[in-house]
Scaffold this active site. Sequence first.
Site, mmCIF file in Angstrom:
data_model
loop_
_atom_site.group_PDB
_atom_site.id
_atom_site.type_symbol
_atom_site.label_atom_id
_atom_site.label_comp_id
_atom_site.label_asym_id
_atom_site.label_seq_id
_atom_site.Cartn_x
_atom_site.Cartn_y
_atom_site.Cartn_z
ATOM 1 N N ARG A 69 0.788 -1.327 -0.229
ATOM 2 C CA ARG A 69 -0.118 0.090 -0.086
ATOM 3 C C ARG A 69 0.966 1.072 0.079
ATOM 4 O O ARG A 69 0.382 2.328 -0.484
ATOM 5 C CB ARG A 69 -0.920 0.098 1.191
ATOM 6 C CG ARG A 69 -2.158 -0.904 0.978
ATOM 7 C CD ARG A 69 -2.998 -1.056 2.182
ATOM 8 N NE ARG A 69 -2.321 -1.784 3.202
ATOM 9 C CZ ARG A 69 -3.061 -2.293 4.318
ATOM 10 N NH1 ARG A 69 -4.328 -1.916 4.505
ATOM 11 N NH2 ARG A 69 -2.224 -2.938 5.226
ATOM 12 N N LYS A 180 -0.756 -18.301 7.178
ATOM 13 C CA LYS A 180 -1.787 -18.434 8.231
ATOM 14 C C LYS A 180 -2.063 -17.079 8.825
ATOM 15 O O LYS A 180 -1.337 -16.148 8.607
ATOM 16 C CB LYS A 180 -1.012 -19.504 9.037
ATOM 17 C CG LYS A 180 0.054 -18.829 9.712
ATOM 18 C CD LYS A 180 0.480 -19.906 11.062
ATOM 19 C CE LYS A 180 -0.056 -19.593 12.323
ATOM 20 N NZ LYS A 180 0.559 -18.211 13.109
ATOM 21 N N HIS A 210 4.358 -22.787 8.082
ATOM 22 C CA HIS A 210 5.937 -22.819 7.959
ATOM 23 C C HIS A 210 6.423 -24.051 8.492
ATOM 24 O O HIS A 210 7.645 -24.362 8.314
ATOM 25 C CB HIS A 210 6.567 -21.427 8.010
ATOM 26 C CG HIS A 210 6.657 -21.066 9.544
ATOM 27 N ND1 HIS A 210 5.789 -20.655 10.134
ATOM 28 C CD2 HIS A 210 7.744 -21.099 10.292
ATOM 29 C CE1 HIS A 210 6.221 -20.415 11.494
ATOM 30 N NE2 HIS A 210 7.393 -20.913 11.651
ATOM 31 N N LYS A 214 10.469 -26.920 7.739
ATOM 32 C CA LYS A 214 11.529 -27.139 8.552
ATOM 33 C C LYS A 214 11.936 -28.403 8.034
ATOM 34 O O LYS A 214 11.220 -29.580 8.022
ATOM 35 C CB LYS A 214 11.103 -26.942 10.082
ATOM 36 C CG LYS A 214 10.741 -25.701 10.554
ATOM 37 C CD LYS A 214 10.475 -25.773 11.857
ATOM 38 C CE LYS A 214 9.885 -24.368 12.397
ATOM 39 N NZ LYS A 214 10.613 -23.178 12.592
ATOM 40 N N GLU A 248 8.480 -21.021 23.350
ATOM 41 C CA GLU A 248 9.091 -19.823 22.798
ATOM 42 C C GLU A 248 9.680 -19.067 23.874
ATOM 43 O O GLU A 248 9.003 -18.950 24.751
ATOM 44 C CB GLU A 248 8.122 -18.943 22.087
ATOM 45 C CG GLU A 248 7.523 -19.860 20.705
ATOM 46 C CD GLU A 248 6.861 -18.935 19.817
ATOM 47 O OE1 GLU A 248 7.533 -18.063 18.926
ATOM 48 O OE2 GLU A 248 5.646 -18.674 19.847
ATOM 49 N N ASP A 267 -3.127 -19.407 17.095
ATOM 50 C CA ASP A 267 -1.914 -19.105 16.622
ATOM 51 C C ASP A 267 -0.799 -20.264 16.303
ATOM 52 O O ASP A 267 -0.040 -20.337 15.465
ATOM 53 C CB ASP A 267 -1.408 -18.146 17.316
ATOM 54 C CG ASP A 267 0.301 -17.622 16.915
ATOM 55 O OD1 ASP A 267 0.258 -17.119 15.777
ATOM 56 O OD2 ASP A 267 1.144 -17.376 17.626
ATOM 57 N N HIS A 272 0.443 -25.428 13.879
ATOM 58 C CA HIS A 272 1.657 -25.755 13.928
ATOM 59 C C HIS A 272 1.976 -27.330 14.741
ATOM 60 O O HIS A 272 2.368 -28.306 14.193
ATOM 61 C CB HIS A 272 2.832 -24.966 14.524
ATOM 62 C CG HIS A 272 3.006 -23.716 13.798
ATOM 63 N ND1 HIS A 272 2.718 -23.440 12.261
ATOM 64 C CD2 HIS A 272 3.254 -22.272 14.166
ATOM 65 C CE1 HIS A 272 2.834 -22.307 11.942
ATOM 66 N NE2 HIS A 272 3.078 -21.510 13.161
ATOM 67 N N LYS A 385 4.391 -18.572 25.309
ATOM 68 C CA LYS A 385 5.372 -17.260 25.190
ATOM 69 C C LYS A 385 5.913 -17.071 26.325
ATOM 70 O O LYS A 385 5.232 -17.234 27.283
ATOM 71 C CB LYS A 385 4.416 -16.201 24.457
ATOM 72 C CG LYS A 385 3.856 -16.339 23.267
ATOM 73 C CD LYS A 385 4.510 -15.596 22.095
ATOM 74 C CE LYS A 385 3.878 -15.622 20.742
ATOM 75 N NZ LYS A 385 4.721 -15.999 19.659
HETATM 76 C C1 BG6 Z 1 3.971 -18.064 13.866
HETATM 77 C C2 BG6 Z 1 3.417 -17.504 15.103
HETATM 78 O O1 BG6 Z 1 3.108 -18.925 13.167
HETATM 79 O O2 BG6 Z 1 5.093 -19.029 14.649
HETATM 80 C C3 BG6 Z 1 4.303 -17.108 15.960
HETATM 81 O O3 BG6 Z 1 2.362 -16.732 14.501
HETATM 82 C C4 BG6 Z 1 5.396 -17.717 16.568
HETATM 83 O O4 BG6 Z 1 3.610 -16.346 17.075
HETATM 84 C C5 BG6 Z 1 6.035 -18.601 15.284
HETATM 85 O O5 BG6 Z 1 6.285 -17.006 17.146
HETATM 86 C C6 BG6 Z 1 7.180 -19.588 15.572
HETATM 87 O O6 BG6 Z 1 7.728 -20.062 14.400
HETATM 88 P P1 BG6 Z 1 9.041 -20.624 14.919
HETATM 89 O O7 BG6 Z 1 9.712 -21.078 13.422
HETATM 90 O O8 BG6 Z 1 10.198 -19.449 15.244
HETATM 91 O O9 BG6 Z 1 9.076 -21.648 15.807
#
Ligand code: BG6
Length: 544
Positions: A69, A180, A210, A214, A248, A267, A272, A385
């Site tokens: 944008r 996502k 994602h 990995k 995390e 999330d 994941h 987190k």
């Molecule tokens: C993302 C989440 O999809 O994955 C984040 O939105 C998270 O909140 C992240 O921190 C973690 O990914 P990775 O690859 O760092 O484990």
Amino acid sequence: MSVAAQSSDSQISTLQSTLKSTIQSVGPCVMVIFGATGDLTKRKLIPALYNLAQQNLLPDQFSIVGIGRTAMPTEDFKHKILSALKEFATGDVKDTLLSWLAPRLHYLSGDFQSPDTYQQLKEMLSHIDQEQGTQGNYLHYLATSPTFFEKITQQLGHAGIAQESEETNNDQWRRVIFEKPFGQDLASAQKLNKAIGQVIKEQQIYRIDHYLGKETVQNILIFRFGNGLFEPVWNHRYIDHVQITVAEQVGVEARGGYYDASGALRDMIQNHLFQLLAMVAIEPPVSFAADAVRDEKSKVLRAIEPLSPEDVLRNVVRGQYGAGQNSSRRSDNSSENSSNQQPLVAYREEPKVDPQSQTETFVAMKLNIDNWRWAGVPFYLRTGKHLPERVSEIAIQFKQVPSLLFRDTSMDELVPNFLVIRLQPNEGISLQFGAKVPGPKVQMGSVDMNFCYADYFNATPTTGYETLLYDCMIGDATLFQRSDNVELGWEVVTPILDVWQAMPAREFPNYAAGSWGPKAAEELLARDGRQWRASSPVFCSPSA
Ligand code: BG6
């Protein structure tokens, strides 16, 4: 998805060169990135494309169109992208490759909702096709807020640059990657699937997670089905339970606005962690073809026992961090001074977070998979987190041996066998078993047999997006989620969202930032006579 591994150096290099010579090349195409001025583009997508170019996996007839944008000339966009690349590349940046990339970068500013933007894009693409020989093959990457997914797809459709039929001949392909989160709950995911399905076919839709990019996650299938050793014991007869932890160390950082409307369940768990669970639990697919793998994943998700409101209250723990301190132990490769403890603010004090927020930053849960392989084997999942360290691992605990031989040995010494798949950091696989402690007395100790990726493979660091982008460009959707996979994930979590919405968490915040989450997460396992496995302090040496 292409994988192979053996042990000795010569075997590895033979396999690598065989793979290189058989690897499918990407045909001419343009990658269009919606949200090109955002973080994902500069941190992951461009460095991943750079790595693909470095491995000669991108064709000469290739271009990138960034759409954002922010109004700016293409030259400024190039400058921003190339300087960000120097910051976020996973290895050295070579000038020759930068000179290859620069003329292939284009920028278009415009409103994602306005038909004008798509007319301009169509003209730009047709110009690039002529100049660059990209042959009308387009990969649209929606790296935007999900609120735009439906609109962008519709507009791409109206402009005739998303469809593969009619206006295009059969050799041309058009694909769309959706970042996502795909939906906010079951109803919104179904609605989105339906809306985009009216514009493009399922084979053109690539819903990204994602975690599937990995290497360690892809390796789960190879580990399970490429070795005769593990499959016979991979079931309820030998496995006591499975723990999946994605911890995390970071908090919500600058993403409070997004996160507060999402929370850990949406999330992390719905996508994941469910992907990890599916990889551990699926039946052998008949091939690595996309639908063969995705059919098996859907079967696992479908076999998860639905949670009643009572199950949610009993088997799902939610947490939100209060103020605390960061941990003393880091398990990643960070050079950050581990003894330097910092105060951490409570979630409710993070920028763009509601001071009364009910959003969970931690979830622990127990799920049962009601099928022949897994009946009676609980799967415990946890993510959060601001936990003490960054660690993602799958720990499989095998059943205890009968104690007849060891009656005189204290049961504490009889360690259960654990197979631990460490996804990050310091990727590897570890098998924990009991061994006799040397000496005249029969005494048992726990020992580990470790495999570390870094010791075996000379793999250069990656962003995790390389395989996913490459696979999409060659039309392999194995590592992407099909509509039913996503909806089944939402089906499992929707009862939890419903109960939580009806019953606000009065106890929030209920864990200190920098701790391992609320006490109830420990109690969840303790009730079953189990405990969360403490991650190994040094699994693989970071410097290895
Ligand atoms: C993302 C989440 O999809 O994955 C984040 O939105 C998270 O909140 C992240 O921190 C973690 O990914 P990775 O690859 O760092 O484990």
